[in-house]
Design a protein around this motif. Structure first.
Motif, PDB file in Angstrom:
ATOM      1  N   GLY A 137       0.893  -1.168  -0.042  1.00 55.03           N
ATOM      2  CA  GLY A 137       0.109  -0.018   0.000  1.00 55.03           C
ATOM      3  C   GLY A 137       0.845   1.162   0.126  1.00 55.03           C
ATOM      4  O   GLY A 137       2.095   1.135   0.052  1.00 55.03           O
ATOM      5  N   VAL A 138       0.250   2.309  -0.183  1.00 57.56           N
ATOM      6  CA  VAL A 138       0.990   3.736   0.020  1.00 57.56           C
ATOM      7  C   VAL A 138       0.448   4.755   0.909  1.00 57.56           C
ATOM      8  O   VAL A 138      -0.679   4.483   1.199  1.00 57.56           O
ATOM      9  CB  VAL A 138       0.726   4.457  -1.416  1.00 57.56           C
ATOM     10  CG1 VAL A 138       1.076   5.633  -1.722  1.00 57.56           C
ATOM     11  CG2 VAL A 138       1.076   3.627  -2.717  1.00 57.56           C
ATOM     12  N   ASN A 139       1.314   5.187   1.512  1.00 59.70           N
ATOM     13  CA  ASN A 139       1.062   6.294   2.612  1.00 59.70           C
ATOM     14  C   ASN A 139       1.207   7.577   2.156  1.00 59.70           C
ATOM     15  O   ASN A 139       2.268   7.783   1.525  1.00 59.70           O
ATOM     16  CB  ASN A 139       1.939   6.029   3.899  1.00 59.70           C
ATOM     17  CG  ASN A 139       1.317   5.167   5.082  1.00 59.70           C
ATOM     18  OD1 ASN A 139       0.061   4.989   4.798  1.00 59.70           O
ATOM     19  ND2 ASN A 139       2.000   4.641   5.620  1.00 59.70           N
ATOM     20  N   TYR A 140       0.334   8.479   2.126  1.00 63.56           N
ATOM     21  CA  TYR A 140       0.492   9.782   1.278  1.00 63.56           C
ATOM     22  C   TYR A 140       0.282  10.967   2.287  1.00 63.56           C
ATOM     23  O   TYR A 140      -0.695  10.800   3.327  1.00 63.56           O
ATOM     24  CB  TYR A 140      -0.721   9.869   0.459  1.00 63.56           C
ATOM     25  CG  TYR A 140      -0.869  11.117  -0.405  1.00 63.56           C
ATOM     26  CD1 TYR A 140       0.148  11.794  -1.200  1.00 63.56           C
ATOM     27  CD2 TYR A 140      -1.999  11.924  -0.301  1.00 63.56           C
ATOM     28  CE1 TYR A 140       0.041  13.274  -1.824  1.00 63.56           C
ATOM     29  CE2 TYR A 140      -2.010  13.021  -0.777  1.00 63.56           C
ATOM     30  CZ  TYR A 140      -1.066  13.659  -1.593  1.00 63.56           C
ATOM     31  OH  TYR A 140      -1.117  14.979  -2.109  1.00 63.56           O
ATOM     32  N   TYR A 141       1.399  11.918   2.450  1.00 63.15           N
ATOM     33  CA  TYR A 141       1.358  12.935   3.435  1.00 63.15           C
ATOM     34  C   TYR A 141       1.343  14.378   2.878  1.00 63.15           C
ATOM     35  O   TYR A 141       1.885  14.338   1.749  1.00 63.15           O
ATOM     36  CB  TYR A 141       2.700  12.569   4.199  1.00 63.15           C
ATOM     37  CG  TYR A 141       2.684  11.408   5.000  1.00 63.15           C
ATOM     38  CD1 TYR A 141       2.215  11.356   6.475  1.00 63.15           C
ATOM     39  CD2 TYR A 141       3.333  10.347   4.440  1.00 63.15           C
ATOM     40  CE1 TYR A 141       2.516   9.919   6.929  1.00 63.15           C
ATOM     41  CE2 TYR A 141       3.659   9.203   4.986  1.00 63.15           C
ATOM     42  CZ  TYR A 141       3.213   9.279   6.268  1.00 63.15           C
ATOM     43  OH  TYR A 141       3.337   7.796   6.965  1.00 63.15           O
ATOM     44  N   THR A 142       0.532  15.059   3.423  1.00 63.66           N
ATOM     45  CA  THR A 142       0.683  16.708   3.153  1.00 63.66           C
ATOM     46  C   THR A 142       1.160  17.261   4.531  1.00 63.66           C
ATOM     47  O   THR A 142       0.636  17.088   5.664  1.00 63.66           O
ATOM     48  CB  THR A 142      -0.445  17.177   2.398  1.00 63.66           C
ATOM     49  OG1 THR A 142      -1.586  17.126   3.548  1.00 63.66           O
ATOM     50  CG2 THR A 142      -1.157  16.395   1.190  1.00 63.66           C
ATOM     51  N   LYS A 143       1.739  18.485   4.169  1.00 65.16           N
ATOM     52  CA  LYS A 143       2.190  19.313   5.451  1.00 65.16           C
ATOM     53  C   LYS A 143       2.024  20.580   4.753  1.00 65.16           C
ATOM     54  O   LYS A 143       2.593  21.180   3.713  1.00 65.16           O
ATOM     55  CB  LYS A 143       3.780  19.115   5.534  1.00 65.16           C
ATOM     56  CG  LYS A 143       4.315  19.731   6.860  1.00 65.16           C
ATOM     57  CD  LYS A 143       5.705  19.333   7.129  1.00 65.16           C
ATOM     58  CE  LYS A 143       6.318  20.119   8.243  1.00 65.16           C
ATOM     59  NZ  LYS A 143       7.725  20.008   8.292  1.00 65.16           N
ATOM     60  N   ASN A 144       1.154  21.317   5.662  1.00 65.77           N
ATOM     61  CA  ASN A 144       1.066  22.901   5.369  1.00 65.77           C
ATOM     62  C   ASN A 144       2.007  23.910   5.949  1.00 65.77           C
ATOM     63  O   ASN A 144       3.127  23.520   6.814  1.00 65.77           O
ATOM     64  CB  ASN A 144      -0.396  23.434   5.606  1.00 65.77           C
ATOM     65  CG  ASN A 144      -0.563  23.203   7.249  1.00 65.77           C
ATOM     66  OD1 ASN A 144       0.340  23.430   7.991  1.00 65.77           O
ATOM     67  ND2 ASN A 144      -1.839  23.591   7.605  1.00 65.77           N
ATOM     68  N   MET A 145       1.971  25.018   5.891  1.00 67.51           N
ATOM     69  CA  MET A 145       3.159  26.120   6.154  1.00 67.51           C
ATOM     70  C   MET A 145       3.174  26.201   7.788  1.00 67.51           C
ATOM     71  O   MET A 145       3.983  26.686   8.513  1.00 67.51           O
ATOM     72  CB  MET A 145       2.830  27.430   5.531  1.00 67.51           C
ATOM     73  CG  MET A 145       3.187  27.541   4.350  1.00 67.51           C
ATOM     74  SD  MET A 145       3.208  29.178   3.713  1.00 67.51           S
ATOM     75  CE  MET A 145       4.708  29.874   4.414  1.00 67.51           C
ATOM     76  N   LEU A 146       1.888  25.875   8.432  1.00 63.26           N
ATOM     77  CA  LEU A 146       1.953  25.757  10.035  1.00 63.26           C
ATOM     78  C   LEU A 146       2.495  24.479  10.555  1.00 63.26           C
ATOM     79  O   LEU A 146       2.664  24.415  11.840  1.00 63.26           O
ATOM     80  CB  LEU A 146       0.570  26.126  10.635  1.00 63.26           C
ATOM     81  CG  LEU A 146      -0.290  27.307   9.819  1.00 63.26           C
ATOM     82  CD1 LEU A 146      -1.588  27.368  10.493  1.00 63.26           C
ATOM     83  CD2 LEU A 146       0.589  28.609  10.530  1.00 63.26           C
ATOM     84  N   GLY A 147       2.897  23.541   9.640  1.00 58.31           N
ATOM     85  CA  GLY A 147       3.444  22.336  10.053  1.00 58.31           C
ATOM     86  C   GLY A 147       2.595  21.180  10.414  1.00 58.31           C
ATOM     87  O   GLY A 147       2.750  20.277  10.797  1.00 58.31           O
ATOM     88  N   LYS A 148       1.083  21.374  10.413  1.00 59.04           N
ATOM     89  CA  LYS A 148      -0.026  20.383  10.248  1.00 59.04           C
ATOM     90  C   LYS A 148       0.194  19.350   9.434  1.00 59.04           C
ATOM     91  O   LYS A 148       0.287  19.746   7.901  1.00 59.04           O
ATOM     92  CB  LYS A 148      -0.983  20.976  10.230  1.00 59.04           C
ATOM     93  CG  LYS A 148      -2.479  20.113  10.370  1.00 59.04           C
ATOM     94  CD  LYS A 148      -3.628  20.684  10.496  1.00 59.04           C
ATOM     95  CE  LYS A 148      -4.791  19.794  10.360  1.00 59.04           C
ATOM     96  NZ  LYS A 148      -6.155  20.360  10.050  1.00 59.04           N
ATOM     97  N   GLU A 149       0.301  18.080   9.584  1.00 58.82           N
ATOM     98  CA  GLU A 149       0.509  16.852   8.533  1.00 58.82           C
ATOM     99  C   GLU A 149      -0.772  16.482   8.661  1.00 58.82           C
ATOM    100  O   GLU A 149      -1.511  16.042   9.540  1.00 58.82           O
ATOM    101  CB  GLU A 149       1.524  15.986   9.120  1.00 58.82           C
ATOM    102  CG  GLU A 149       3.020  16.770   9.061  1.00 58.82           C
ATOM    103  CD  GLU A 149       3.921  15.646   9.264  1.00 58.82           C
ATOM    104  OE1 GLU A 149       3.794  14.749   9.275  1.00 58.82           O
ATOM    105  OE2 GLU A 149       5.290  16.299   9.501  1.00 58.82           O
ATOM    106  N   THR A 150      -1.115  15.712   7.314  1.00 57.09           N
ATOM    107  CA  THR A 150      -2.209  14.910   7.169  1.00 57.09           C
ATOM    108  C   THR A 150      -1.568  13.690   6.447  1.00 57.09           C
ATOM    109  O   THR A 150      -0.875  13.789   5.705  1.00 57.09           O
ATOM    110  CB  THR A 150      -3.427  15.660   6.183  1.00 57.09           C
ATOM    111  OG1 THR A 150      -3.080  16.202   5.041  1.00 57.09           O
ATOM    112  CG2 THR A 150      -4.040  16.874   7.028  1.00 57.09           C
ATOM    113  N   SER A 151      -2.556  12.525   6.691  1.00 58.44           N
ATOM    114  CA  SER A 151      -1.902  11.387   6.074  1.00 58.44           C
ATOM    115  C   SER A 151      -3.167  10.514   5.575  1.00 58.44           C
ATOM    116  O   SER A 151      -4.419  10.503   6.193  1.00 58.44           O
ATOM    117  CB  SER A 151      -1.011  10.616   6.903  1.00 58.44           C
ATOM    118  OG  SER A 151      -1.564   9.941   8.125  1.00 58.44           O
ATOM    119  N   LYS A 152      -2.752   9.964   4.556  1.00 58.32           N
ATOM    120  CA  LYS A 152      -3.908   8.922   3.816  1.00 58.32           C
ATOM    121  C   LYS A 152      -3.324   7.756   3.541  1.00 58.32           C
ATOM    122  O   LYS A 152      -2.170   7.581   2.891  1.00 58.32           O
ATOM    123  CB  LYS A 152      -4.455   9.656   2.753  1.00 58.32           C
ATOM    124  CG  LYS A 152      -5.585   8.805   2.075  1.00 58.32           C
ATOM    125  CD  LYS A 152      -5.903   9.384   0.882  1.00 58.32           C
ATOM    126  CE  LYS A 152      -7.026   9.050   0.051  1.00 58.32           C
ATOM    127  NZ  LYS A 152      -7.705   9.607  -0.918  1.00 58.32           N
TER     128      LYS A 152
END
Length: 193
Positions: A112-127
């Protein structure tokens, strides 16, 4: 060195290249490959976002100052405090939506694949996406054709089966050359013995 050590060295590598996004900013692609996993990260590297954010702050500060000038009974200190507070709140709100990093990880044993995003405030989301079927596809918009990387996930039960398309790197919108670079490394990793 024996053959096993030579194979391990060939499988473990780090590659970094710079590309341009469809949104006209520079992105840096990092590929970290190991025998058991691969991680691909895209970073915004240009200072365009900083100059845009500074311009945004100046415009918002000016608009809030104009609005506060129409409120006469307020003292100057209270107007300054109100302008500073409103500008800060609006800036934090906007920073929450600016993505500066996108990454994906593929672990060989998980399939499977873990996909992450990070915004300018440092908050990370993953899927997590339970598939490793990657494709580069094209979408037609009003005035241009956009290439994107997607993961195809098949869901099936007794009655129906369906395919779900999960788009990857949608915030950075890398150009086709960057997508081919990423796809090549993913394909090479998935087809290793």
């Amino acid at each position: 060195m024996d053959k096993q050590n030579m194979d391990d060295i060939a499988k473990n590598y780090h590659v970094c290249r710079k590309f341009e996004s469809l949104k006209c900013f520079q992105i840096e692609a990092h590929v970290y490959s190991h025998s058991n996993f691969i991680q691909i990260k895209l970073f915004k590297t240009s200072s365009f976002k900083n100059s845009l954010l500074s311009l945004y702050n100046v415009i918002m500060f000016g608009i809030i100052c104009l609005v506060c000038n129409f409120i006469h009974p307020m003292s100057l200190q209270l107007k300054i405090l109100l302008v500073f507070t409103l500008t800060s709140i609006l800036t934090l709100f906007i920073l929450n939506f600016i993505i500066i990093e996108e990454s994906l990880e593929i672990i060989r044993s998980i399939k499977g694949v873990n996909y992450y995003t990070k915004n300018m405030l440092g908050k990370e989301t993953s899927k997590f996406i339970g598939s490793t079927n990657f494709v580069i596809n094209e979408a037609i918009t009003m005035f241009r054709v956009i290439s994107y990387l997607a993961v195809l996930a098949c869901e099936s039960n007794q009655l129906t089966s369906s395919k779900q398309v999960n788009l990857i790197f949608t915030k950075m919108l890398p150009r086709n050359d960057c997508l081919e670079f990423i796809y090549t490394h993913i394909h090479h990793f998935l087809n290793q013995n």
